[in-house]
Design a protein around this motif. Structure first.
Motif, PDB file in Angstrom:
ATOM      1  N   TRP A   1       0.869  -1.168   0.000  1.00  0.00           N
ATOM      2  CA  TRP A   1       0.000   0.000   0.000  1.00  0.00           C
ATOM      3  C   TRP A   1       0.910   1.223   0.000  1.00  0.00           C
ATOM      4  O   TRP A   1       1.537   1.552   1.000  1.00  0.00           O
ATOM      5  N   ILE A   2       1.026   1.894  -1.139  1.00  0.00           N
ATOM      6  CA  ILE A   2       1.999   2.975  -1.322  1.00  0.00           C
ATOM      7  C   ILE A   2       1.616   4.195  -0.497  1.00  0.00           C
ATOM      8  O   ILE A   2       0.479   4.662  -0.540  1.00  0.00           O
ATOM      9  N   LEU A   3       2.614   4.706   0.244  1.00  0.00           N
ATOM     10  CA  LEU A   3       2.434   5.899   1.072  1.00  0.00           C
ATOM     11  C   LEU A   3       3.136   7.112   0.484  1.00  0.00           C
ATOM     12  O   LEU A   3       2.622   8.224   0.551  1.00  0.00           O
ATOM     13  N   ASP A   4       4.334   6.923  -0.044  1.00  0.00           N
ATOM     14  CA  ASP A   4       5.152   8.031  -0.542  1.00  0.00           C
ATOM     15  C   ASP A   4       6.085   7.550  -1.635  1.00  0.00           C
ATOM     16  O   ASP A   4       6.437   6.367  -1.682  1.00  0.00           O
ATOM     17  N   ILE A   5       6.520   8.505  -2.447  1.00  0.00           N
ATOM     18  CA  ILE A   5       7.587   8.259  -3.409  1.00  0.00           C
ATOM     19  C   ILE A   5       8.604   9.372  -3.220  1.00  0.00           C
ATOM     20  O   ILE A   5       8.269  10.554  -3.306  1.00  0.00           O
ATOM     21  N   TYR A   6       9.840   8.969  -2.950  1.00  0.00           N
ATOM     22  CA  TYR A   6      10.926   9.910  -2.680  1.00  0.00           C
ATOM     23  C   TYR A   6      11.802  10.029  -3.921  1.00  0.00           C
ATOM     24  O   TYR A   6      12.167   9.017  -4.533  1.00  0.00           O
ATOM     25  N   ILE A   7      12.155  11.268  -4.287  1.00  0.00           N
ATOM     26  CA  ILE A   7      13.050  11.510  -5.419  1.00  0.00           C
ATOM     27  C   ILE A   7      14.431  11.825  -4.848  1.00  0.00           C
ATOM     28  O   ILE A   7      14.652  12.907  -4.291  1.00  0.00           O
ATOM     29  N   ARG A   8      15.354  10.878  -4.961  1.00  0.00           N
ATOM     30  CA  ARG A   8      16.686  11.036  -4.365  1.00  0.00           C
ATOM     31  C   ARG A   8      17.433  12.246  -4.888  1.00  0.00           C
ATOM     32  O   ARG A   8      17.993  13.023  -4.111  1.00  0.00           O
ATOM     33  N   GLU A   9      17.457  12.421  -6.205  1.00  0.00           N
ATOM     34  CA  GLU A   9      18.275  13.497  -6.768  1.00  0.00           C
ATOM     35  C   GLU A   9      17.753  14.889  -6.411  1.00  0.00           C
ATOM     36  O   GLU A   9      18.499  15.860  -6.461  1.00  0.00           O
TER      37      GLU A   9
END
Length: 137
Positions: free
Chosen positions: A116-124
């Motif tokens: 169940w997706i909570l967040d998506i982090y963009i590393r760059e």
């Protein structure tokens, strides 16, 4: 190889200084499943990597079966793998719905063995996708 594991944020209770002003602006509330934290990303060579809240995991050193599910033929796992490989700068965080972790011991069949997706982090960019960006993707 660069270690891409990033521990997922711990959610603080309202009233603590760590969450001062969290209710300013637009706030969206969702239900929180009681499972186990899971994360997934592709490394610089396109290999899939998996994590719990605090460590990288593998099929051999799994966390409630999440890594094994990611390497299975489950349609959602295949789609998630494709997304991560197409977006190697992103880490997907979610709650791995399992019935033997947490306070709630029984979920419906539709809730277990899914991320169940909570967040998506963009590393760059050192930031999380906003709700509008996530919703448009």
């Amino acid at each position: 190889m660069v270690n891409c594991f990033k521990p997922y944020l711990h959610v603080e209770r309202l009233g603590k200084t760590e969450v001062d002003n969290i209710l300013c602006g637009t706030v969206r509330l969702t239900a929180k499943l009681d499972g186990t934290n899971a994360s997934v990303w592709a490394d610089e060579d396109g290999r899939m990597r998996y994590g719990s809240r605090k460590r990288e995991i593998s099929v051999e050193d799994d966390n409630a079966g999440f890594a094994a599910w990611m390497e299975s033929s489950a349609e959602e796992a295949i789609l998630l793998t494709r997304f991560c490989q197409a977006n190697p700068s992103m880490i997907v965080y979610g709650e791995w719905g399992v019935s033997k972790v947490g306070a709630i011991k029984k979920y419906t069949e539709e809730a277990v063995n899914k991320l169940w997706i909570l967040d998506i982090y963009i590393r760059e960019e050192d930031r999380y996708l906003t709700w509008d960006e996530f919703n448009a993707a």
